[in-house]
Design an enzyme around this catalytic site. Structure first.
Site, PDB file in Angstrom:
ATOM      1  N   HIS A  64      39.138  37.534  46.483  1.00  0.00           N
ATOM      2  CA  HIS A  64      39.105  38.914  45.979  1.00  0.00           C
ATOM      3  C   HIS A  64      37.752  39.099  45.288  1.00  0.00           C
ATOM      4  O   HIS A  64      37.513  38.482  44.247  1.00  0.00           O
ATOM      5  CB  HIS A  64      40.215  39.151  44.950  1.00  0.00           C
ATOM      6  N   PHE A  65      36.872  39.916  45.855  1.00  0.00           N
ATOM      7  CA  PHE A  65      35.535  40.088  45.282  1.00  0.00           C
ATOM      8  C   PHE A  65      35.369  41.431  44.562  1.00  0.00           C
ATOM      9  O   PHE A  65      34.290  41.767  44.093  1.00  0.00           O
ATOM     10  CB  PHE A  65      34.446  39.876  46.341  1.00  0.00           C
ATOM     11  N   ARG A  66      36.428  42.265  44.523  1.00  0.00           N
ATOM     12  CA  ARG A  66      36.554  43.368  43.555  1.00  0.00           C
ATOM     13  C   ARG A  66      35.642  44.569  43.751  1.00  0.00           C
ATOM     14  O   ARG A  66      35.662  45.473  42.917  1.00  0.00           O
ATOM     15  CB  ARG A  66      36.332  42.844  42.120  1.00  0.00           C
ATOM     16  N   ASN A  96      42.634  44.796  47.931  1.00  0.00           N
ATOM     17  CA  ASN A  96      43.111  45.458  46.702  1.00  0.00           C
ATOM     18  C   ASN A  96      41.970  45.793  45.749  1.00  0.00           C
ATOM     19  O   ASN A  96      41.965  45.415  44.588  1.00  0.00           O
ATOM     20  CB  ASN A  96      44.190  44.617  46.007  1.00  0.00           C
ATOM     21  N   HIS A 181      51.268  38.687  51.518  1.00  0.00           N
ATOM     22  CA  HIS A 181      51.636  38.226  50.176  1.00  0.00           C
ATOM     23  C   HIS A 181      53.148  38.306  50.121  1.00  0.00           C
ATOM     24  O   HIS A 181      53.723  39.387  50.107  1.00  0.00           O
ATOM     25  CB  HIS A 181      51.013  39.112  49.096  1.00  0.00           C
ATOM     26  N   HIS A 234      49.152  31.717  50.388  1.00  0.00           N
ATOM     27  CA  HIS A 234      49.495  30.947  49.171  1.00  0.00           C
ATOM     28  C   HIS A 234      50.977  30.563  49.059  1.00  0.00           C
ATOM     29  O   HIS A 234      51.671  30.986  48.130  1.00  0.00           O
ATOM     30  CB  HIS A 234      49.013  31.653  47.903  1.00  0.00           C
ATOM     31  N   ASP A 305      42.210  31.950  47.124  1.00  0.00           N
ATOM     32  CA  ASP A 305      42.774  33.106  46.414  1.00  0.00           C
ATOM     33  C   ASP A 305      41.964  33.400  45.152  1.00  0.00           C
ATOM     34  O   ASP A 305      42.529  33.737  44.107  1.00  0.00           O
ATOM     35  CB  ASP A 305      44.264  32.890  46.090  1.00  0.00           C
ATOM     36  N   HIS A 309      39.362  37.760  36.837  1.00  0.00           N
ATOM     37  CA  HIS A 309      39.603  38.775  35.807  1.00  0.00           C
ATOM     38  C   HIS A 309      38.780  38.373  34.592  1.00  0.00           C
ATOM     39  O   HIS A 309      38.538  37.177  34.370  1.00  0.00           O
ATOM     40  CB  HIS A 309      41.079  38.822  35.411  1.00  0.00           C
TER      41      HIS A 309
HETATM   42  O1  DOR Z   1      47.437  36.328  41.033  1.00  0.00           O
HETATM   43  C1  DOR Z   1      47.019  37.089  41.894  1.00  0.00           C
HETATM   44  N1  DOR Z   1      45.942  37.861  41.690  1.00  0.00           N
HETATM   45  N2  DOR Z   1      47.665  37.157  43.067  1.00  0.00           N
HETATM   46  C2  DOR Z   1      47.373  38.108  43.977  1.00  0.00           C
HETATM   47  O2  DOR Z   1      48.011  38.157  44.996  1.00  0.00           O
HETATM   48  C3  DOR Z   1      46.335  39.124  43.701  1.00  0.00           C
HETATM   49  C4  DOR Z   1      45.355  38.576  42.771  1.00  0.00           C
HETATM   50  C5  DOR Z   1      44.398  39.615  42.242  1.00  0.00           C
HETATM   51  O3  DOR Z   1      43.870  40.383  43.030  1.00  0.00           O
HETATM   52  O4  DOR Z   1      44.138  39.600  41.034  1.00  0.00           O
END
Ligand code: DOR
Length: 442
Positions: A64-66, A96, A181, A234, A305, A309
């Site tokens: 996830h590179f946001r 996402n 997921h 996962h 994964d 954050h």
């Molecule tokens: O813990 C998680 N964080 N699981 C996920 O499936 C999404 C991910 C996120 O995008 O922060």
């Protein structure tokens, strides 16, 4: 006449489909042009790899590179910097973001942002929604598309499809292998009260093994009914691993380094909310079952994964704290340490990080060291001992759950399509990332 190459990696030990042996690698025009003893050849540049192992480039099929929208956590440039520092040559990135990647414009926007700004190659998953089901055939085929991702259980962000009618419609449209997921949303909702405020060790009690298993059983039933290939991301429970062993004709299996390495309740006592992840890190019987599944060949790929954050977001009291941890930069160091500890062979690691992704997702020209393939190579020092430190983490959030952990085995060089993009902990520009290409896409 002696052959000429742009670059020769000399004296390394190559780990490949045909075993582990000393071999030189000649690269020309971004591709592998020769593998063998290249004694008399001319080369623009020669890199001495004596004492080092050379693996096919590591492909991390879940990060996830946001970007766009959540760049305070990470962006495509910082995420890819972390990737190449960790020996990763290509990533599949998750939808996402904000806005989520759910239509052709959003995908094209990500590809535009990524091209020649990321240091590694890339593909982007497109999130399925109730609204875009009819567009799935197109979304699967666009440039840079890794295929379809479905959140059947909610996690970070707004993407969620948990009703049978929509799932049936999605399965009817799928052509490529789709990624899931897999946690049962109804059960998660029902049990939300189980969470104990301030106590992240209640996270796996809430998101329990039954939530994971019932969801995975439902997805396999749908795959069977519609004759589709699915990829369960996962996998975290002993129960799913036993079930998936019986359903390999439909479902491929990903495990993560953190589910193989961390263990409850110890990780929550030591790391608090920094160990909080969806699906959760669980107790040792699950970790052991994941290793058994890996040894038995049930596991197809490893994905980090990588879900960064900020510290502020992680420091909220549970359950307001965000779920996710960094991982793209530590995937290989952690797994090389497991290799050195005898938990898997180097060949099996390469199977999970290069051959497996190539085979499952039909990646063109990547995943093995052979003439004609892209010059994607990961050079590792198997003997190097290194203590992982937050200060090394190139991700914008700047932390790792492995801070202070000493590992044996370290990536020292990353080559993407014949270019040296990382050497000895230094990222060497320019960023030249391109979309990964697929047999069933573009
Ligand atoms: O813990 C998680 N964080 N699981 C996920 O499936 C999404 C991910 C996120 O995008 O922060």
């Amino acid at each position: 006449m002696a052959e000429t190459f742009d670059l020769v990696l000399k004296g390394g030990t190559v780990v490949n489909h045909d075993g582990i042996a000393p071999r030189d690698i000649g690269l020309r025009n971004g591709r592998i042009a020769a593998v063998g003893s290249l004694g008399a050849s001319a080369a623009g540049e020669v890199i001495d790899c004596t004492g080092l192992h050379i693996l096919p480039g590591v492909i991390d099929t879940q990060v996830h590179f946001r970007e766009p929208g959540l760049e305070h956590k990470e962006d495509l440039e910082t995420g890819s910097r972390a990737a190449v520092l960790g020996g990763v040559t290509a990533v599949f990135e998750m939808p996402n973001t904000n806005p989520p990647t759910t239509n052709p414009d959003a995908l094209a926007d990500k590809v535009r942002r990524a091209r020649h700004r990321m240091f590694c190659d890339f593909a982007f998953y497109v999130g399925a929604t109730r609204e875009n089901v009819d567009d799935i055939p197109e979304l699967e085929r666009l440039e840079g598309s890794a295929g379809i991702k479905v959140f059947v259980g909610s996690s970070t962000g707004t993407l969620l499809v948990d009703d049978d009618p929509t799932l049936e419609r999605i399965f009817a449209k799928l052509r490529r292998r789709a990624a899931f997921h897999s946690e049962d949303e109804a059960r998660l909702r029902e049990r939300a009260g189980i969470r104990r405020p301030g106590d992240p060790s209640s996270h796996p009690e809430w998101r329990d093994e039954i939530a994971a298993l019932t969801s995975t059983q439902r997805l396999v039933r749908l795959a069977e009914k519609h004759g589709r290939r699915i990829h369960i991301l996962h996998v975290s429970t002993a129960e799913e691993m036993a079930f998936l062993a019986e359903h390999k004709e439909w479902a491929s299996v990903e495990v993560t380094p953190h589910h193989l390495t961390l263990v409850a309740p110890e990780c929550y006592q030591r790391l608090g909310t920094y160990a909080q992840m969806n699906p959760p890190v669980r107790e040792d019987r699950h970790r052991q079952a994941l290793w058994a599944g890996l040894s038995a060949g049930i596991v197809d790929v490893l994905g980090s994964d990588h879900a960064p954050h900020t510290r502020e977001e992680k420091d909220h009291a549970y359950p307001q704290s965000h779920s996710g941890m960094t991982g793209v930069q530590t995937l290989l160091p952690i797994m090389l340490d497991h290799v050195n500890a005898g938990r898997l062979s180097l060949e099996r690691l390469v199977d999970l990080t290069s051959h497996g992704p190539q085979r499952l997702f039909g990646i063109r020209n990547k995943g093995r060291i052979a003439v004609g393939y892209d010059g994607d190579l990961t050079v590792v020092d198997l003997k190097r001992q290194q203590t992982i430190d937050n200060s090394m983490i190139a991700s914008r959030c700047g932390w790792t759950p492995y801070h202070g952990v000493t590992v044996t085995g370290w990536p020292v060089g990353t080559f993407v399509r014949g270019r040296r993009v990382m050497w000895e902990g230094e990222v060497l520009g320019p960023a030249a990332g391109e979309p990964v290409r697929f047999y069933e896409g573009v």
